[in-house]
Design a protein around this motif. Structure first.
Motif, PDB file in Angstrom:
ATOM      1  N   ALA A 121      -4.554   2.247   8.846  1.00 44.57           N
ATOM      2  CA  ALA A 121      -4.048   0.875   8.953  1.00 44.57           C
ATOM      3  C   ALA A 121      -2.871   0.658   8.011  1.00 44.57           C
ATOM      4  O   ALA A 121      -1.838   0.085   8.387  1.00 44.57           O
ATOM      5  N   GLN A 122      -3.009   1.112   6.775  1.00 44.83           N
ATOM      6  CA  GLN A 122      -1.959   0.921   5.784  1.00 44.83           C
ATOM      7  C   GLN A 122      -0.704   1.705   6.147  1.00 44.83           C
ATOM      8  O   GLN A 122       0.425   1.215   5.996  1.00 44.83           O
ATOM      9  N   MET A 123      -0.884   2.925   6.661  1.00 43.03           N
ATOM     10  CA  MET A 123       0.268   3.738   7.026  1.00 43.03           C
ATOM     11  C   MET A 123       0.957   3.192   8.278  1.00 43.03           C
ATOM     12  O   MET A 123       2.184   3.227   8.399  1.00 43.03           O
ATOM     13  N   CYS A 124       0.180   2.663   9.207  1.00 45.58           N
ATOM     14  CA  CYS A 124       0.781   2.030  10.392  1.00 45.58           C
ATOM     15  C   CYS A 124       1.569   0.790  10.002  1.00 45.58           C
ATOM     16  O   CYS A 124       2.653   0.539  10.532  1.00 45.58           O
ATOM     17  N   LEU A 125       1.044   0.017   9.054  1.00 51.58           N
ATOM     18  CA  LEU A 125       1.771  -1.159   8.587  1.00 51.58           C
ATOM     19  C   LEU A 125       3.085  -0.752   7.940  1.00 51.58           C
ATOM     20  O   LEU A 125       4.134  -1.371   8.185  1.00 51.58           O
ATOM     21  N   ALA A 126       3.052   0.303   7.134  1.00 55.55           N
ATOM     22  CA  ALA A 126       4.262   0.755   6.433  1.00 55.55           C
ATOM     23  C   ALA A 126       5.293   1.339   7.379  1.00 55.55           C
ATOM     24  O   ALA A 126       6.486   1.381   7.054  1.00 55.55           O
ATOM     25  N   LEU A 151      -1.813 -15.819   1.565  1.00 52.50           N
ATOM     26  CA  LEU A 151      -0.799 -16.786   1.143  1.00 52.50           C
ATOM     27  C   LEU A 151       0.617 -16.245   1.321  1.00 52.50           C
ATOM     28  O   LEU A 151       1.519 -16.974   1.750  1.00 52.50           O
ATOM     29  N   LEU A 152       0.825 -14.964   1.018  1.00 55.24           N
ATOM     30  CA  LEU A 152       2.149 -14.380   1.204  1.00 55.24           C
ATOM     31  C   LEU A 152       2.450 -14.200   2.688  1.00 55.24           C
ATOM     32  O   LEU A 152       3.570 -14.484   3.147  1.00 55.24           O
ATOM     33  N   ALA A 153       1.463 -13.724   3.461  1.00 52.45           N
ATOM     34  CA  ALA A 153       1.680 -13.537   4.901  1.00 52.45           C
ATOM     35  C   ALA A 153       1.960 -14.874   5.581  1.00 52.45           C
ATOM     36  O   ALA A 153       2.805 -14.951   6.481  1.00 52.45           O
ATOM     37  N   ARG A 154       1.263 -15.930   5.172  1.00 53.65           N
ATOM     38  CA  ARG A 154       1.526 -17.259   5.747  1.00 53.65           C
ATOM     39  C   ARG A 154       2.953 -17.702   5.452  1.00 53.65           C
ATOM     40  O   ARG A 154       3.647 -18.250   6.321  1.00 53.65           O
ATOM     41  N   THR A 155       3.423 -17.427   4.237  1.00 51.70           N
ATOM     42  CA  THR A 155       4.805 -17.761   3.887  1.00 51.70           C
ATOM     43  C   THR A 155       5.785 -17.004   4.782  1.00 51.70           C
ATOM     44  O   THR A 155       6.735 -17.592   5.331  1.00 51.70           O
ATOM     45  N   LEU A 156       5.563 -15.698   4.931  1.00 50.04           N
ATOM     46  CA  LEU A 156       6.443 -14.877   5.769  1.00 50.04           C
ATOM     47  C   LEU A 156       6.420 -15.345   7.218  1.00 50.04           C
ATOM     48  O   LEU A 156       7.469 -15.416   7.881  1.00 50.04           O
ATOM     49  N   LEU A 157       5.245 -15.661   7.719  1.00 54.69           N
ATOM     50  CA  LEU A 157       5.124 -16.113   9.106  1.00 54.69           C
ATOM     51  C   LEU A 157       5.932 -17.393   9.336  1.00 54.69           C
ATOM     52  O   LEU A 157       6.737 -17.473  10.273  1.00 54.69           O
ATOM     53  N   TRP A 213      -3.724  -9.634 -12.114  1.00 55.07           N
ATOM     54  CA  TRP A 213      -2.591  -9.701 -11.205  1.00 55.07           C
ATOM     55  C   TRP A 213      -2.444  -8.476 -10.304  1.00 55.07           C
ATOM     56  O   TRP A 213      -1.496  -8.383  -9.531  1.00 55.07           O
ATOM     57  N   ASP A 214      -3.371  -7.529 -10.387  1.00 55.82           N
ATOM     58  CA  ASP A 214      -3.255  -6.319  -9.562  1.00 55.82           C
ATOM     59  C   ASP A 214      -3.252  -6.628  -8.066  1.00 55.82           C
ATOM     60  O   ASP A 214      -2.543  -5.989  -7.287  1.00 55.82           O
ATOM     61  N   LEU A 215      -4.062  -7.604  -7.639  1.00 57.26           N
ATOM     62  CA  LEU A 215      -4.118  -7.926  -6.207  1.00 57.26           C
ATOM     63  C   LEU A 215      -2.791  -8.507  -5.723  1.00 57.26           C
ATOM     64  O   LEU A 215      -2.345  -8.211  -4.609  1.00 57.26           O
ATOM     65  N   SER A 216      -2.146  -9.322  -6.554  1.00 52.92           N
ATOM     66  CA  SER A 216      -0.831  -9.859  -6.184  1.00 52.92           C
ATOM     67  C   SER A 216       0.187  -8.733  -6.050  1.00 52.92           C
ATOM     68  O   SER A 216       1.020  -8.732  -5.139  1.00 52.92           O
ATOM     69  N   HIS A 217       0.100  -7.766  -6.967  1.00 57.82           N
ATOM     70  CA  HIS A 217       0.987  -6.606  -6.907  1.00 57.82           C
ATOM     71  C   HIS A 217       0.759  -5.828  -5.620  1.00 57.82           C
ATOM     72  O   HIS A 217       1.703  -5.449  -4.918  1.00 57.82           O
ATOM     73  N   GLN A 218      -0.513  -5.602  -5.277  1.00 58.28           N
ATOM     74  CA  GLN A 218      -0.830  -4.867  -4.057  1.00 58.28           C
ATOM     75  C   GLN A 218      -0.323  -5.599  -2.815  1.00 58.28           C
ATOM     76  O   GLN A 218       0.228  -4.979  -1.903  1.00 58.28           O
ATOM     77  N   ALA A 219      -0.517  -6.909  -2.771  1.00 59.87           N
ATOM     78  CA  ALA A 219      -0.081  -7.679  -1.598  1.00 59.87           C
ATOM     79  C   ALA A 219       1.428  -7.609  -1.423  1.00 59.87           C
ATOM     80  O   ALA A 219       1.937  -7.402  -0.311  1.00 59.87           O
ATOM     81  N   ALA A 220       2.177  -7.781  -2.528  1.00 64.65           N
ATOM     82  CA  ALA A 220       3.633  -7.701  -2.449  1.00 64.65           C
ATOM     83  C   ALA A 220       4.089  -6.297  -2.060  1.00 64.65           C
ATOM     84  O   ALA A 220       5.043  -6.115  -1.301  1.00 64.65           O
ATOM     85  N   TRP A 221       3.370  -5.285  -2.562  1.00 67.40           N
ATOM     86  CA  TRP A 221       3.689  -3.895  -2.227  1.00 67.40           C
ATOM     87  C   TRP A 221       3.438  -3.629  -0.743  1.00 67.40           C
ATOM     88  O   TRP A 221       4.241  -2.997  -0.061  1.00 67.40           O
ATOM     89  N   ASP A 222       2.302  -4.112  -0.238  1.00 63.44           N
ATOM     90  CA  ASP A 222       1.973  -3.929   1.178  1.00 63.44           C
ATOM     91  C   ASP A 222       3.003  -4.610   2.085  1.00 63.44           C
ATOM     92  O   ASP A 222       3.288  -4.134   3.184  1.00 63.44           O
ATOM     93  N   ALA A 223       3.532  -5.732   1.623  1.00 66.25           N
ATOM     94  CA  ALA A 223       4.465  -6.513   2.442  1.00 66.25           C
ATOM     95  C   ALA A 223       5.900  -6.026   2.324  1.00 66.25           C
ATOM     96  O   ALA A 223       6.792  -6.565   3.008  1.00 66.25           O
TER      97      ALA A 223
END
Length: 357
Positions: free
Chosen positions: A188-193, A260-266, A314-324
């Motif tokens: 899933a993560q590699m397909c997203l990337a 929250l980040l995905a909603r902003t992007l959408l 703040w690790d989860l925020s870092h991960q979310a921004a990295w994933d996006a």
């Protein structure tokens, strides 16, 4: 899931099955002892391979953390490449002796120096092979809500091996299932990337069906739907999570940096700037470090095999921004717009000053 967690659970299940005469007090002692001395309880070749993998993975993650502060980029790259080569060789030896040590195969693939398309192909082969093994296991069912047949769960409870058996317990005790879920999450993560958004959503939704398996696969779904500008699907998925998780849904949505980040992007991609600004301010206010990692892309170690457990708030925020990141790169005017939204830049600076970035 941490290797020591599910390997210990599997060893405990096998040990108790071989020693039904143990009292409740003895069972409790075994439960406490196994995570500390896994080698003592690893009798079969498969059990020994699982323990060897757990140690190899812990060593990999410890060494990765140890070189994080290497100041010279060239020295960091050299040390990391050396670590990956050593680990890949160790994992290859484990996988060679036991093909059903799934995570040894999986992490070895993720450490390979091959293209993302080639890696995806190998991951899909691994997933197919592991799934075929799972289908042959007693109790596993593709059609069951949490992959475990209800009758099998009831029979395990009646056997008296445990005071109560749940699908969550069965998942943690089954390394093949955990390895399959890890493989699905990596896919899933590699397909997203690699901009395969529908495939990323499909794999992540499979992960979310499992009980007892901690993940943030919902974040992959939210980001994929945001990139596809699928507003109806995005909020329908949010309502699904609310219905499934009840009171716990607030933790999944209200404070989730992915949501929250995905909603902003959408909203931004749909051209709805006012609600997008409100969503971005919500992300910056609720998610520690969210504004900073959005405006300042910061290196993150590869997921090996999946998102690691957070060590800092703040690790989860870092991960979310990295994933996006791939989605943000495809929307080049998003970051300048985000920086211009009132309060976002200031929040980023405050976070940086508090944490020495």
């Amino acid at each position: 899931m941490e290797a020591r967690t599910y390997v210990s659970a599997y060893l405990e299940r096998m040990y108790l099955a071989a020693h039904p005469e143990l009292t409740a007090a003895a069972r409790e002692l075994v439960h406490k002892d196994i995570p500390q001395r896994m080698e003592k309880y690893a009798n079969s070749a498969h059990e020994q391979a699982l323990v060897a993998y757990a140690h190899a993975h812990e060593h990999l993650m410890q060494r990765l953390r140890a070189i994080e502060d290497v100041p010279d980029d060239e020295e960091f790259d050299r040390k990391r490449a050396q670590l990956f080569d050593e680990t890949r060789l160790a994992l290859f030896k484990i996988a060679e002796t036991d093909r059903m040590c799934i995570d040894a195969n999986l992490v070895g693939l993720l450490l390979s120096n091959i293209s993302i398309d080639a890696c995806l192909g190998e991951l899909m082969k691994l997933e197919h092979r592991v799934h075929e093994q799972l289908v042959s296991k007693a109790g596993f069912s593709d059609n069951a809500p949490h992959f475990w047949d209800e009758r099998f769960v009831a029979e395990r409870t009646l056997e008296g091996a445990d005071p109560i058996t749940t699908t969550a317990v069965l998942t943690v005790e089954e390394p093949t299932l955990v390895g399959w879920l890890h493989t699905l999450e990596a896919l899933a993560q590699m397909c997203l990337a690699s901009a395969r958004y529908r495939a990323a959503e499909r794999y992540a939704r499979l992960v979310l069906r499992a009980s007892g398996y901690p993940s943030h696969a919902e974040g992959t779904v939210f980001l994929a739907l945001a990139r596809l500008e699928d507003e109806e699907g995005f909020f329908a998925f949010a309502h699904e999570l609310e219905a499934e998780r009840g009171e716990r849904a607030a933790a999944v949505l209200d404070d989730s940096p992915w949501f929250l980040l995905a909603r902003t992007l959408l909203l931004y991609k749909l051209g709805r700037r006012k609600p997008a600004r409100r969503a971005l301010r919500d992300f910056a206010a609720r998610c520690e470090g969210g504004a900073f990692f959005l405006l300042n892309p910061t290196y993150m170690a590869p997921y090996l095999p999946v998102r690691p457990q957070p060590r800092e708030a703040w690790d989860l925020s870092h991960q979310a921004a990295w994933d996006a990141d791939g989605i943000i790169v495809d929307t080049p005017d998003f970051i300048p717009w985000a920086e211009s939204v009132d309060g976002v830049y200031d929040e980023s600076e405050r976070f940086a000053n508090r944490n020495g970035f």
